[in-house]
Design a protein around this motif. Structure first.
Motif, PDB file in Angstrom:
ATOM      1  N   ASP A  74       0.848  -1.191   0.000  1.00 14.02           N
ATOM      2  CA  ASP A  74       0.000   0.000   0.000  1.00 14.02           C
ATOM      3  C   ASP A  74       0.886   1.243   0.000  1.00 14.02           C
ATOM      4  OD1 ASP A  74      -1.755   2.041   0.433  1.00 14.02           O
ATOM      5  OD2 ASP A  74      -2.737   1.134   2.169  1.00 14.02           O
ATOM      6  N   PHE A 124      -8.302   1.644  -6.971  1.00 13.82           N
ATOM      7  CA  PHE A 124      -7.223   2.614  -7.149  1.00 13.82           C
ATOM      8  C   PHE A 124      -7.640   3.992  -6.650  1.00 13.82           C
ATOM      9  CE2 PHE A 124      -5.089  -0.511  -9.753  1.00 13.82           C
ATOM     10  CZ  PHE A 124      -3.746  -0.198  -9.579  1.00 13.82           C
ATOM     11  N   ARG A 127      -7.113   3.930  -2.991  1.00 19.01           N
ATOM     12  CA  ARG A 127      -5.679   4.035  -2.686  1.00 19.01           C
ATOM     13  C   ARG A 127      -5.176   5.470  -2.884  1.00 19.01           C
ATOM     14  NH1 ARG A 127      -1.754  -0.845  -3.813  1.00 19.01           N
ATOM     15  NH2 ARG A 127      -2.847  -2.506  -2.716  1.00 19.01           N
ATOM     16  N   GLU A 128      -5.714   6.110  -3.914  1.00 20.44           N
ATOM     17  CA  GLU A 128      -5.296   7.488  -4.182  1.00 20.44           C
ATOM     18  C   GLU A 128      -5.702   8.404  -3.034  1.00 20.44           C
ATOM     19  OE1 GLU A 128      -6.609  10.817  -7.398  1.00 20.44           O
ATOM     20  OE2 GLU A 128      -6.012   8.870  -8.213  1.00 20.44           O
ATOM     21  N   LEU A 131      -3.440   7.669  -0.077  1.00 26.76           N
ATOM     22  CA  LEU A 131      -2.095   8.212  -0.293  1.00 26.76           C
ATOM     23  C   LEU A 131      -2.084   9.721  -0.090  1.00 26.76           C
ATOM     24  CD1 LEU A 131       0.831   7.869  -1.106  1.00 26.76           C
ATOM     25  CD2 LEU A 131       0.129   7.935  -3.506  1.00 26.76           C
ATOM     26  N   LEU A 188      -0.444   7.373  -8.693  1.00 26.90           N
ATOM     27  CA  LEU A 188      -1.279   6.197  -8.908  1.00 26.90           C
ATOM     28  C   LEU A 188      -1.961   6.181 -10.269  1.00 26.90           C
ATOM     29  CD1 LEU A 188      -2.828   5.513  -5.407  1.00 26.90           C
ATOM     30  CD2 LEU A 188      -0.841   4.536  -6.503  1.00 26.90           C
ATOM     31  N   ARG A 192      -1.924   2.693 -12.242  1.00 32.19           N
ATOM     32  CA  ARG A 192      -3.129   1.959 -12.648  1.00 32.19           C
ATOM     33  C   ARG A 192      -3.112   1.639 -14.134  1.00 32.19           C
ATOM     34  NH1 ARG A 192      -8.095   2.106 -14.823  1.00 32.19           N
ATOM     35  NH2 ARG A 192      -7.967   4.262 -15.510  1.00 32.19           N
TER      36      ARG A 192
END
Length: 626
Positions: A74, A124, A127-128, A131, A188, A192
């Motif tokens: 991650d 994604f 995750r973005e 982050l 990201l 991706r």
């Protein structure tokens, strides 16, 4: 007395069960494709219950992504745990050079499902966001370095020094938060694209090792481009010559464009200082709360701050559960309007263990009966604070099963289900999940399921008696495939009325077809090809009956002189066609209201019986077609 398993053993057993379920799912996905497999089939293959599957994997897509072979950790956690706040997080380090598992198999299943592709984009995006939050959490030493003018590092390594230039004392709000989001997207987004490209290449004829190597090279190229383009943006700080407005194409932004992404050029914000006069920043009136950056939700705490009250008082104003002084209430409402605040339903759901949603599964959203039914549900659910999630199945059993699974995954609080082909066992997962269920049609035959329906059998019998009373004797019936669901009861009522009158009900006079206008037309056309023609046709719904009128007109038959036609439901169109359609009023909106009321009663715990049945009477509506 049995001894309790040690924690380590329990966790090991849970991990083994999770792996067995995921492996069984992947085998089925590989054989038949993701969308063709149901959670019930996965449970059977893994020798567990569907409820157990949902306990481990609340969303069906997670069964597939459990086997994700490429992503190496991650990014948000890597940023949080970098030693000394300086360790680089290279783009290529986020991708495994040696994939875990069968990359080609994973890619083929992924390629064959739009659902999986959409879920991948959601993963994604999550995750973005994570982050960006990590980037916005500046460490104390990083802020100290920024304040003393320590040079920032380029985006290529995502180091803490670079982040310190973009994260100010405003934390995750304002320019610092926006920069963090830009950085996260810059990292990201390419990841991706490369990730998906590797999967699709491996799913084709490209050897997996070659696909991965090509993807890593592409990430390295992206790394270099992004470093060049954003280095100036990251290092922007201090005086006007270093402001964003002063940066040109040589540092990644086209000349004459001003600040990137349309941001106002505000000198000094990168150092956490108030903007100086003439810097281009708009003055902020004293006492006024800053509005949320576009895309961020104003919070209840910001409303409370602007109104000068506690967050609890704002909550009481919204839900009305505690008295609030009128002047305080007006102040809170003004703050809500000014900030554009909307209550966070998801957050409220976490507190109450409810999603405030009710699922409605229907076979044909184009049939006017079902929108009227949905409107009836909304009449009751809306004032109670619930929304609907509607799923259309086209009356296909596999689609009905998939819709049930999606409703469980979405954690609806209750489910209304228009039955066509679903069997009792198909509803077991939703019953096992503790979700109240109301079937729309059919008989009361399952513990844990309430039934609300019109008097289908009695209504069809009354319609048949009406035709008999008008002098018709060779009466045909056009109904749905295999006469399942409400249509079966309407056929039973039709046969009972004929038997009561001593009129034979030949099998040739009952046509099974689709519940649509075209289906009704096809069924009546076959009846009109019989050696001995019917003199009247009763259809299972009004849409089919309108199809019957179409065929009668094409054949040159006068309605009702040559052929009488009757429908069932009394949709709006029944009174608009020519001749007007005689039909049985099936009060869709009333059925919807009764269904919603029963679901709310279940949710509020006011019904003690395990199952109930509510029958809404049908009513004859005389027009000119029969």
């Amino acid at each position: 007395m049995p001894t309790q398993q040690p924690p380590a053993r329990r966790e090991r057993k849970k991990a083994e069960t999770r792996r067995a379920i995921a492996d069984a799912a992947l085998r089925l996905f590989a054989l038949r494709g993701f969308d063709a497999v149901t959670v019930s089939e996965v449970a059977e293959a893994a020798d567990v219950s569907a409820k157990t599957v949902f306990n481990y994997f609340p969303v069906k897509e997670q069964l597939f992504y459990e086997h994700e072979p490429l992503l190496a950790g991650d990014p948000a956690e890597v940023v949080r745990h970098r030693p000394g706040g300086r360790a680089a997080v290279a783009l290529r380090g986020l991708l495994r050079a040696n994939p875990a598992g069968d990359l080609a198999l994973f890619g083929r299943v992924y390629r064959g499902s739009d659902t999986l592709r959409a879920h991948g984009r959601e993963l994604f995006a999550a995750r973005e966001r994570a982050l960006a939050e990590s980037l916005a959490e500046s460490l104390a030493e990083s802020l100290a370095e920024t304040a003393t003018g320590s040079p920032a590092e380029p985006l290529a390594a995502l180091s803490a020094g670079a982040l310190a230039g973009s994260v100010t004392e405003s934390g995750a709000d304002g320019m610092g938060g926006l920069r963090a989001r830009i950085l996260a997207a810059a990292v990201l987004g390419p990841l991706r694209q490369v990730w998906e490209s590797i999967l699709l290449e491996a799913a084709g004829r490209v050897p997996p090792a070659e696909a991965v190597a090509r993807g890593v090279r592409t990430l390295e190229d992206a790394n270099a481009v992004l470093s060049s383009a954003f280095e100036g943006f990251l290092e922007g700080r201090g005086a006007s010559e270093g402001s964003l407005q002063g940066r040109g194409a040589s540092e990644g932004f086209p000349q004459g464009r001003g600040a990137p992404l349309g941001l106002p050029p505000v000198a000094g914000l990168a150092e956490g200082r108030e903007p100086a006069e003439g810097s281009g920043a708009l003055p902020q009136p004293l006492g006024e709360q800053p509005r949320a950056v576009r895309g961020e939700r104003p919070s209840i705490r910001r409303v409370a701050g602007l109104a000068g009250v506690s967050a609890t008082t704002v909550s009481h104003t919204l839900n009305g559960r505690r008295p609030v002084a009128e002047e305080t209430r007006r102040r809170v409402l003004r703050a809500i309007e000014e900030l554009g605040y909307r209550p966070n339903v998801l957050a409220r759901g976490l507190r109450t263990s409810r999603s405030q949603t009710i699922g409605l599964i229907i076979p044909d959203i184009t049939n006017p009966f079902y929108p009227a039914l949905a409107r009836g549900l909304q009449d009751v659910l809306g004032p109670a604070g619930y929304d609907q999630i509607i799923s259309n199945t086209d009356g296909v059993r596999r689609a009905e099963q998939a819709a049930i699974e999606q409703m469980i995954a979405r954690q609806v609080d209750g489910l209304a289900f228009a039955v066509f082909h679903t069997h009792a066992e198909d509803l077991l997962p939703v019953i096992g999940a503790g979700i109240p269920v109301v079937r729309l049609g059919g008989r009361l035959a399952q513990r844990g399921v309430d039934v609300v329906h019109s008097d289908d059998e009695g209504g069809a019998a009354e319609a048949t008696r009406h035709l008999l009373a008008r002098g018709y004797r060779r009466i045909a019936f056009v109904c749905g495939p295999a006469a399942e669901g409400p249509a079966a009861e309407r056929v039973a009522g039709y046969r009972a009325a004929l038997a009561e009158a001593g009129v034979p009900a030949g099998r040739a006079l009952v046509e099974h077809t689709a519940f649509s206008r075209a289906g009704g037309a096809e069924g009546v056309a076959r009846l009109l090809d019989l050696p001995e023609l019917p003199d009247a046709v009763l259809c299972a719904n009004d849409v089919m009956a309108i199809g019957a009128l179409d065929v009668a007109a094409l054949r040159g038959l006068r309605v009702p002189d040559d052929l009488a036609v009757m429908g069932f439901d009394d949709i709006d169109a029944a009174g608009m066609v020519s001749p007007g359609l005689t039909t049985m009023a099936n009060p869709a909106r009333e059925i919807g209201r009764a269904t919603a009321t029963r679901l709310l009663e279940r949710l509020n715990g006011t019904i003690g019986e395990p199952s109930t049945e509510l029958v809404i009477p049908a009513r004859l509506v005389r027009r000119h077609s029969a």
